[in-house]
Design a protein around this motif. Structure first.
Motif, PDB file in Angstrom:
ATOM      1  N   LEU A 215      33.751  42.951  36.722  1.00 39.27           N
ATOM      2  CA  LEU A 215      34.076  41.300  36.354  1.00 39.27           C
ATOM      3  C   LEU A 215      32.915  40.605  36.283  1.00 39.27           C
ATOM      4  N   ARG A 216      32.142  40.879  37.080  1.00 38.44           N
ATOM      5  CA  ARG A 216      30.828  39.815  37.098  1.00 38.44           C
ATOM      6  C   ARG A 216      29.683  40.328  35.847  1.00 38.44           C
ATOM      7  N   PRO A 217      29.431  41.694  35.672  1.00 34.67           N
ATOM      8  CA  PRO A 217      28.577  41.970  34.484  1.00 34.67           C
ATOM      9  C   PRO A 217      29.187  41.629  33.317  1.00 34.67           C
ATOM     10  N   LEU A 218      30.511  41.794  33.026  1.00 32.44           N
ATOM     11  CA  LEU A 218      31.120  41.397  31.718  1.00 32.44           C
ATOM     12  C   LEU A 218      31.379  39.989  31.662  1.00 32.44           C
ATOM     13  N   ARG A 219      31.204  39.275  32.739  1.00 29.20           N
ATOM     14  CA  ARG A 219      31.787  37.717  32.748  1.00 29.20           C
ATOM     15  C   ARG A 219      33.175  37.438  32.323  1.00 29.20           C
ATOM     16  N   LEU A 220      33.685  38.465  33.281  1.00 27.26           N
ATOM     17  CA  LEU A 220      35.461  38.187  33.079  1.00 27.26           C
ATOM     18  C   LEU A 220      35.915  37.111  34.068  1.00 27.26           C
ATOM     19  N   ARG A 221      35.842  36.069  33.653  1.00 26.24           N
ATOM     20  CA  ARG A 221      35.768  34.735  34.625  1.00 26.24           C
ATOM     21  C   ARG A 221      37.141  34.600  34.866  1.00 26.24           C
ATOM     22  N   ASP A 222      37.999  34.809  33.994  1.00 22.99           N
ATOM     23  CA  ASP A 222      39.516  34.539  34.354  1.00 22.99           C
ATOM     24  C   ASP A 222      40.233  35.896  34.734  1.00 22.99           C
ATOM     25  N   THR A 223      39.557  36.951  35.261  1.00 20.53           N
ATOM     26  CA  THR A 223      40.283  37.978  35.724  1.00 20.53           C
ATOM     27  C   THR A 223      39.839  38.036  37.285  1.00 20.53           C
ATOM     28  N   SER A 224      40.886  38.463  38.172  1.00 21.15           N
ATOM     29  CA  SER A 224      40.623  38.596  39.473  1.00 21.15           C
ATOM     30  C   SER A 224      41.441  39.669  40.241  1.00 21.15           C
ATOM     31  N   MET A 225      41.201  40.100  41.302  1.00 17.04           N
ATOM     32  CA  MET A 225      41.986  40.960  41.991  1.00 17.04           C
ATOM     33  C   MET A 225      42.460  40.176  43.292  1.00 17.04           C
ATOM     34  N   PRO A 226      43.558  39.574  43.418  1.00 18.30           N
ATOM     35  CA  PRO A 226      44.129  38.762  44.288  1.00 18.30           C
ATOM     36  C   PRO A 226      44.325  39.212  45.807  1.00 18.30           C
ATOM     37  N   THR A 268      43.712  37.503  31.382  1.00 20.05           N
ATOM     38  CA  THR A 268      44.078  36.993  30.252  1.00 20.05           C
ATOM     39  C   THR A 268      43.766  37.820  29.113  1.00 20.05           C
ATOM     40  N   THR A 269      44.404  37.250  27.823  1.00 21.50           N
ATOM     41  CA  THR A 269      44.337  38.218  26.660  1.00 21.50           C
ATOM     42  C   THR A 269      42.936  38.452  26.291  1.00 21.50           C
ATOM     43  N   ARG A 270      42.078  37.497  26.493  1.00 14.85           N
ATOM     44  CA  ARG A 270      40.637  37.373  26.100  1.00 14.85           C
ATOM     45  C   ARG A 270      39.901  38.314  26.947  1.00 14.85           C
ATOM     46  N   ASP A 271      40.053  38.004  27.970  1.00 17.76           N
ATOM     47  CA  ASP A 271      39.334  39.111  29.304  1.00 17.76           C
ATOM     48  C   ASP A 271      39.650  40.643  28.864  1.00 17.76           C
ATOM     49  N   LEU A 272      41.101  40.726  28.753  1.00 17.13           N
ATOM     50  CA  LEU A 272      41.407  42.168  28.419  1.00 17.13           C
ATOM     51  C   LEU A 272      40.812  42.792  27.300  1.00 17.13           C
ATOM     52  N   ASN A 273      40.915  42.064  26.178  1.00 15.97           N
ATOM     53  CA  ASN A 273      40.274  42.592  24.869  1.00 15.97           C
ATOM     54  C   ASN A 273      38.688  42.864  25.171  1.00 15.97           C
ATOM     55  N   HIS A 274      38.049  41.887  25.835  1.00 12.56           N
ATOM     56  CA  HIS A 274      36.629  42.139  25.968  1.00 12.56           C
ATOM     57  C   HIS A 274      36.363  43.385  26.760  1.00 12.56           C
ATOM     58  N   PHE A 275      37.102  43.542  27.790  1.00 12.63           N
ATOM     59  CA  PHE A 275      36.936  44.643  28.662  1.00 12.63           C
ATOM     60  C   PHE A 275      37.109  46.099  27.849  1.00 12.63           C
TER      61      PHE A 275
END
Length: 369
Positions: A215-226, A268-275
């Motif tokens: 999450l941090r290296p890819l800057r997936l700022r809207d993705t979390s493990m709750p 989010t859709t954006r974060d999953l595509n980036h991942f």
């Protein structure tokens, strides 16, 4: 996918929104905006209250929504809305496991017994690889739960589940195959065990490892493990489950420990595509381990490798990714192997219709159009 659906009490209002974003190096024209809007509307009409999507192609990036964010309102779904991504979590956890393999701290052929002594019967014969590709034969703990539309499911809403408890429920049932590694049987239990193994290997929680390694290296700022937090941070559509005698019940807030290490992710859709672009582009794993990830557990068997699945589109293009069912949310995220085309779609199902055919049509349009 949820297996039982009840007729929704309130029909969703049709609302469509779209935003066009130029991808780096892309031409200004977006990838078939009108057709994508229509296809997403079809998905929503087939079985959703709301839907949101991001599509990336050589021509640019399209982001759109359809339907409403909350039953009884006309509030549209936001394109940057967050959602529970369900089993897409498994690809994140599998990536961490394979990074540990690359570092020499873990082996794919290590038996479960070596890391979690006494955790499961036949733990000396079940390997890390078999947990990842669903050939362990372990019973799926999710099948031991009371599920919607049974009202008893609502008792789980605020409950905190421990991994040991989930594994114990699973192993109280006979295995799905007599010999590990010989048959595919989808089981969330394997990923609960993988989460525990990551903690044994690293001394930190699987969620912390996903955070610091992905999450941090890819800057997936809207993705979390709750973890056990019931809230979805930031903008998000409401999700619902069907309960007999009550119709749709808002189940947006709930304790996600129910889903455990294989299903708690919010994104989010954006974060999953980036991942998935970064994963398939070889920036998270070396090529040999990425090939392992893309290899089915049973030769010629189900299209599922080590936490990664794939499908063949109607035009013969193979796309990689995963789908996720978090009961009140359903998600699909797939990418071509070269990363040139991607699609992520999330819906809040109405549990009345079945969006699968419309979803297939959406993906075929993206990858074959």
């Amino acid at each position: 996918m949820t297996t039982k659906r009840l007729r929704a009490l309130v029909a969703p209002v049709a609302v469509t929104a779209a935003i066009l974003v130029a991808a780096p190096g892309a031409v200004s024209a977006a990838p078939g905006r009108v057709a994508l809007e229509r296809r997403l509307d079809d998905v929503r009409t087939a079985g959703a209250i709301g839907a949101l999507a991001e599509v990336r192609t050589e021509r640019g990036t399209w982001r759109g929504t359809s339907g409403v964010a909350q039953v009884g309102t006309t509030r549209p779904v936001r394109v940057d809305g967050r959602f529970r991504a369900g089993s897409i979590t498994k690809t994140f956890l599998a990536t961490v496991v394979l990074q540990l393999v690359d570092e020499g701290r873990l082996r794919l052929d290590d038996p479960v017994q070596a890391w979690l002594p006494g955790a499961v019967p036949n733990g000396d014969r079940i390997t890390v690889r078999q947990l990842l590709n669903h050939t362990s034969g372990l019973f799926d703990y999710r099948l031991t739960l009371t599920l919607p539309p049974d009202a008893g499911f609502l008792a789980y809403r605020w409950r905190t589940w421990t991994p040991d408890e989930q594994v114990a429920r699973a192993v109280a049932n006979p295995p799905t195959s007599t010999e590990p590694g010989t048959a595919f049987s989808y089981t969330n239990t394997g990923y609960v065990l993988l989460g525990q193994i990551v903690e044994k290997v690293t001394g930190r929680s699987y969620a912390d490892e996903i955070e610091c390694r992905i999450l941090r290296p890819l800057r997936l700022r809207d993705t979390s493990m709750p973890g056990t937090s019931p809230w979805i941070p930031g903008p998000h559509p409401h999700g619902y489950i069907p309960i007999e005698g009550r119709g749709l019940v808002d189940f947006t807030t709930m304790n996600p420990s129910l889903f455990g290490a294989g299903g708690e992710l919010i994104s989010t859709t954006r974060d999953l595509n980036h991942f998935y672009a970064e994963l398939l582009g070889g920036r998270l794993l070396p090529k040999p381990l990425l090939v392992e990830m893309q290899t089915p557990g049973i030769p010629g068997g189900r299209a599922y490798g080590l936490g990664l699945s794939w499908r063949i589109t109607q035009c013969g293009v193979r796309v990689y990714g995963n789908d996720g069912d978090a009961l009140a949310y359903e998600t699909w995220s797939f990418t071509t192997e070269d990363g040139r085309r991607q699609a992520t779609v999330a819906i809040t199902p109405d549990h009345d219709g079945d969006p699968d055919d419309a979803m297939d049509a959406f993906l075929n349009h993206v990858f074959c159009g």
